[in-house]
Design a protein around this motif. Structure first.
Motif, short mmCIF file in Angstrom:
data_model
loop_
_atom_site.label_atom_id
_atom_site.label_comp_id
_atom_site.label_asym_id
_atom_site.label_seq_id
_atom_site.Cartn_x
_atom_site.Cartn_y
_atom_site.Cartn_z
N PHE A 16 27.31 33.86 63.63
CA PHE A 16 26.17 32.77 64.12
C PHE A 16 25.23 34.06 64.20
N LYS A 17 24.76 34.66 64.13
CA LYS A 17 23.42 35.94 64.12
C LYS A 17 22.51 36.13 63.14
N PRO A 18 22.59 35.59 62.02
CA PRO A 18 21.80 36.05 61.08
C PRO A 18 21.26 34.20 61.12
N ILE A 19 21.44 33.36 61.06
CA ILE A 19 21.14 32.29 61.96
C ILE A 19 19.65 32.67 62.55
N LEU A 20 20.20 33.15 63.83
CA LEU A 20 19.52 32.95 65.01
C LEU A 20 18.25 34.53 64.30
N ASP A 21 18.18 34.98 63.56
CA ASP A 21 17.48 36.06 63.46
C ASP A 21 16.83 35.48 61.92
N LYS A 22 16.78 34.05 61.47
CA LYS A 22 16.09 34.00 60.23
C LYS A 22 15.08 32.60 61.27
N ARG A 23 15.06 32.17 61.92
CA ARG A 23 14.99 30.80 63.36
C ARG A 23 14.11 31.78 63.35
N PHE A 24 13.82 32.93 64.14
CA PHE A 24 13.17 33.58 64.87
C PHE A 24 12.19 34.34 64.40
#
Length: 226
Positions: A203-211
């Motif tokens: 899940f972490k990569p999508i959070l990084d991308k959104r931020f």
């Protein structure tokens, strides 16, 4: 009154947050995506003196090539609570699951918040120790959420930057859509998603991308700087 200043280095970004709370002046320094140092506070006698002192500190950092980050105001109708685990223990919550499953989705988000240094301990030494456990993967974000925040994520738990992003993405944005798409495929409900580090790393990569996308949208284009 809140002031946030940042200075970009080659590989990191330094920040300082200055806050006036009545006659108290609070200051915290650190690096983005790492825990900032503890806040230090000063009783200035009056709010007017606190504001004067805050502006002096602001100018000191501006002289060190920091720049002020203007924050977007969170709407006044937001009550300051992003999520409560107990909200999920009723309605569609599956009877066969332990209620701990209601902590998992917020726990994943909290893990990311902690890793990126935008959780605010407000000088609480115990929270700082618990945050270190999350970073060492000795404690999951969901366990941290249950044991240390009583299952309630509030604006007081986040830095100013953390609140800006969380209101945009967690409160009003695509968090649950992303959570479902990345981790909820072929499961009966989102509450069946297991609290483990393997799922968090997915899940972490999508959070990084959104931020990163949100952060980029805040910055003025180079041709608008003059």
């Amino acid at each position: 009154m809140r002031i946030r200043l940042e200075k970009k280095n080659r590989v990191s970004t330094d920040f300082v947050e200055i806050e006036v709370d009545k006659e108290i002046l609070n200051v915290r320094e650190g690096k983005l995506k790492k825990n900032g140092g503890p806040k230090w506070g000063k009783h200035c006698g009056t709010i007017e003196n606190a504001i004067i002192e805050a502006n002096k500190i602001k100018q000191e950092f501006l002289d060190k090539k920091y720049f002020e980050v203007k924050s977007k105001q969170i709407p006044s109708d937001f009550n300051g609570v992003y999520d409560k685990a107990k909200w999920h223990f009723r309605g569609e919550f599956p009877d066969e699951l332990d209620i701990f499953q209601g902590y998992v989705h917020t726990g994943f988000y909290l893990t990311w918040i902690i890793e990126n240094g935008i959780f605010d301990t407000n000088g609480d030494d115990h929270l700082s120790i618990e945050i270190s456990k999350v970073k060492r993967k000795e404690l999951t974000g969901a366990e941290f959420f249950e044991e240390n925040l009583d299952g309630v994520l509030m604006d007081d738990d986040l830095t100013e930057l953390g609140n800006e992003f969380s209101y945009y993405y967690y409160q009003k944005g695509k968090f649950l859509d992303d959570y479902s798409k990345i981790l909820g495929t072929n499961l009966p409900t989102l509450y069946h998603i297991q609290d483990n580090w393997e799922n968090y790393e997915k899940f972490k990569p999508i959070l990084d991308k959104r931020f990163k996308r949100w952060e980029k949208s805040k910055k003025p284009k180079w041709w608008k700087l003059n």
